[in-house]
Scaffold this active site. Structure first.
Site, PDB file in Angstrom:
ATOM      1  N   HIS A 157       4.642  15.598  -3.022  1.00 31.72           N
ATOM      2  CA  HIS A 157       4.796  14.545  -4.033  1.00 31.72           C
ATOM      3  C   HIS A 157       3.993  14.905  -5.284  1.00 31.72           C
ATOM      4  O   HIS A 157       3.101  15.749  -5.233  1.00 31.72           O
ATOM      5  CB  HIS A 157       4.294  13.202  -3.501  1.00 31.72           C
ATOM      6  CG  HIS A 157       5.255  12.516  -2.590  1.00 31.72           C
ATOM      7  ND1 HIS A 157       5.296  12.768  -1.235  1.00 31.72           N
ATOM      8  CD2 HIS A 157       6.230  11.602  -2.830  1.00 31.72           C
ATOM      9  CE1 HIS A 157       6.251  12.029  -0.689  1.00 31.72           C
ATOM     10  NE2 HIS A 157       6.836  11.311  -1.627  1.00 31.72           N
ATOM     11  N   LYS A 161       0.074  10.565  -6.561  1.00 31.98           N
ATOM     12  CA  LYS A 161       0.218   9.821  -5.293  1.00 31.98           C
ATOM     13  C   LYS A 161      -1.134   9.678  -4.614  1.00 31.98           C
ATOM     14  O   LYS A 161      -1.897  10.633  -4.523  1.00 31.98           O
ATOM     15  CB  LYS A 161       1.221  10.522  -4.372  1.00 31.98           C
ATOM     16  CG  LYS A 161       1.495   9.724  -3.109  1.00 31.98           C
ATOM     17  CD  LYS A 161       2.771  10.149  -2.432  1.00 31.98           C
ATOM     18  CE  LYS A 161       3.001   9.362  -1.149  1.00 31.98           C
ATOM     19  NZ  LYS A 161       3.200   7.926  -1.392  1.00 31.98           N
TER      20      LYS A 161
HETATM   21  P1  NAD Z   1       2.102   3.232  -9.770  1.00 31.92           P
HETATM   22  O1  NAD Z   1       0.632   3.373  -9.669  1.00 31.92           O
HETATM   23  O2  NAD Z   1       2.835   3.932 -10.881  1.00 31.92           O
HETATM   24  O3  NAD Z   1       2.475   1.660  -9.885  1.00 31.92           O
HETATM   25  C1  NAD Z   1       1.813   0.621  -9.228  1.00 31.92           C
HETATM   26  C2  NAD Z   1       1.793  -0.583 -10.158  1.00 31.92           C
HETATM   27  O4  NAD Z   1       1.277  -1.712  -9.429  1.00 31.92           O
HETATM   28  C3  NAD Z   1       0.872  -0.376 -11.384  1.00 31.92           C
HETATM   29  O5  NAD Z   1       1.534  -0.792 -12.563  1.00 31.92           O
HETATM   30  C4  NAD Z   1      -0.328  -1.267 -11.055  1.00 31.92           C
HETATM   31  O6  NAD Z   1      -0.996  -1.743 -12.208  1.00 31.92           O
HETATM   32  C5  NAD Z   1       0.385  -2.377 -10.277  1.00 31.92           C
HETATM   33  N1  NAD Z   1      -0.514  -3.245  -9.510  1.00 31.92           N
HETATM   34  C6  NAD Z   1      -1.629  -2.897  -8.803  1.00 31.92           C
HETATM   35  N2  NAD Z   1      -2.204  -3.996  -8.276  1.00 31.92           N
HETATM   36  C7  NAD Z   1      -1.432  -5.047  -8.668  1.00 31.92           C
HETATM   37  C8  NAD Z   1      -1.518  -6.449  -8.452  1.00 31.92           C
HETATM   38  N3  NAD Z   1      -2.510  -6.990  -7.735  1.00 31.92           N
HETATM   39  N4  NAD Z   1      -0.554  -7.244  -8.990  1.00 31.92           N
HETATM   40  C9  NAD Z   1       0.460  -6.719  -9.723  1.00 31.92           C
HETATM   41  N5  NAD Z   1       0.568  -5.399  -9.974  1.00 31.92           N
HETATM   42  C10 NAD Z   1      -0.355  -4.580  -9.434  1.00 31.92           C
HETATM   43  O7  NAD Z   1       2.682   3.661  -8.354  1.00 31.92           O
HETATM   44  P2  NAD Z   1       4.192   4.051  -7.953  1.00 31.92           P
HETATM   45  O8  NAD Z   1       4.357   5.527  -8.022  1.00 31.92           O
HETATM   46  O9  NAD Z   1       5.156   3.161  -8.671  1.00 31.92           O
HETATM   47  O10 NAD Z   1       4.153   3.709  -6.390  1.00 31.92           O
HETATM   48  C11 NAD Z   1       3.805   2.405  -5.928  1.00 31.92           C
HETATM   49  C12 NAD Z   1       3.918   2.345  -4.412  1.00 31.92           C
HETATM   50  O11 NAD Z   1       5.278   2.534  -4.012  1.00 31.92           O
HETATM   51  C13 NAD Z   1       3.115   3.443  -3.665  1.00 31.92           C
HETATM   52  O12 NAD Z   1       2.586   2.878  -2.488  1.00 31.92           O
HETATM   53  C14 NAD Z   1       4.176   4.486  -3.336  1.00 31.92           C
HETATM   54  O13 NAD Z   1       3.846   5.271  -2.215  1.00 31.92           O
HETATM   55  C15 NAD Z   1       5.351   3.589  -3.044  1.00 31.92           C
HETATM   56  N6  NAD Z   1       6.678   4.220  -3.158  1.00 31.92           N
HETATM   57  C16 NAD Z   1       7.594   3.871  -2.227  1.00 31.92           C
HETATM   58  C17 NAD Z   1       8.895   4.332  -2.302  1.00 31.92           C
HETATM   59  C18 NAD Z   1       9.912   3.828  -1.325  1.00 31.92           C
HETATM   60  O14 NAD Z   1      11.091   4.234  -1.392  1.00 31.92           O
HETATM   61  N7  NAD Z   1       9.546   2.917  -0.431  1.00 31.92           N
HETATM   62  C19 NAD Z   1       9.269   5.206  -3.335  1.00 31.92           C
HETATM   63  C20 NAD Z   1       8.296   5.555  -4.298  1.00 31.92           C
HETATM   64  C21 NAD Z   1       7.005   5.047  -4.199  1.00 31.92           C
END
Ligand code: NAD
Length: 268
Positions: A157, A161
């Protein structure tokens, strides 16, 4: 019929922005609202502009209580701690709750199970069709082969991450363990370093790579004397995850409360 309103928590994140754009382009739903952390620079931004389209007159807030009261479904790709709080709110407001956030600890996962008593929760460490097919195939192959075939799961990744191994790698490990009729926790080796000794028979190993902008790559390797089977999935864009998440939110409409997976949504 009223439009189906989908809210996005964490809408400033990599997946949050992609989810907004996907809802804006999808049939049968509209952006219902969005939140991010109170200290996020995007608080107050217009959600339509964040989605890459016209201004909607709806702005990014920092109060999840308000958001959950105003929508029919919420998609969550945030952090495990935020997820725990959002799960409670989803249960109280009885909205469809789609959880893509990975790396949940036991107590956070327990909050998801608790929420699913009162509302529809769809949780998947990977929302793409391809990975969910890979999961099903991994289980079948593991069932067909014995422990002469060493199972190793390799993932890569992007450099941002924060959890390892990825939720998807663990999900594939669970599928392999299920096929083999063992508990993953009994056989998993999540990392190796130093004089670890020879590989125990039956172990399911994980290797984690991080770098650049890789959206997500996973391989499940079955290695024996004389041959090796490698099943690989490569996501070249986050769009596949967002499309799966929006599909899940729409699928959840009107379903009885409970905890569902993407395999339920996709019917595989
Ligand atoms: P990222 O850090 O770009 O985004 C996370 C967002 O959540 C940020 O904008 C952050 O400010 C916000 N956030 C944090 N705490 C918060 C709160 N209390 N209230 C509201 N917003 C809050 O991360 P990302 O790359 O978008 O990934 C996020 C999650 O999704 C990770 O756990 C990742 O592993 C997961 N993910 C899952 C899949 C899937 O298909 N299930 C795919 C990609 C990523």
């Amino acid at each position: 019929m009223e439009p189906y309103r989908i809210g996005i928590v964490g809408c400033g994140g990599r997946m949050g922005r992609m989810n907004l754009a996907t809802i804006a382009a999808a049939e049968g739903c509209v952006i219902g609202g969005g939140t991010d952390r109170p200290d996020s620079p995007i608080i107050g931004s217009d959600l339509g502009l964040l989605a890459g389209g016209e201004a909607l007159g709806l702005i990014v807030g920092d109060d999840p209580v308000e958001l959950f009261a105003a929508v029919d479904a919420v998609i969550d790709f945030t952090t495990p701690a935020a997820c725990r709080r959002h799960a409670e709110l989803a249960a109280q407001a009885e909205v469809v709750y789609v959880v893509g956030t990975t790396g949940l600890a036991e107590a956070e996962q327990a909050a998801i199970h608790q929420a699913a008593i009162q509302t529809v929760v769809i949780q998947a460490a990977n929302m793409s069709l391809g990975v969910n097919l890979l999961q099903a195939v991994t289980e079948q192959v593991a069932r067909a082969l014995d422990a002469d075939y060493d199972i190793e799961i390799v993932e890569m990744h992007h450099r941002h991450k924060v959890d390892a191994p990825s939720g998807t790698a663990l999900m594939l490990g669970e599928a392999a363990a299920e096929g083999r009729g063992v508990a993953l926790s009994d056989v998993a080796c999540r990392a190796r370093d130093g004089q670890v000794g020879a590989r125990p028979r039956g172990e399911i190993g994980f290797a984690t790579l991080r770098g650049g902008d890789v959206a997500g790559e996973h391989s499940v390797i079955f290695a024996a004397e004389g041959e090796r089977i490698v099943l690989t999935h490569k996501a070249s864009s986050r769009e596949v995850f967002a499309q799966g998440a929006v599909k899940a939110a729409l699928w959840g409409r009107g379903k009885p409360s409970g905890l569902y997976s993407m395999r339920d949504v996709l019917g595989i």
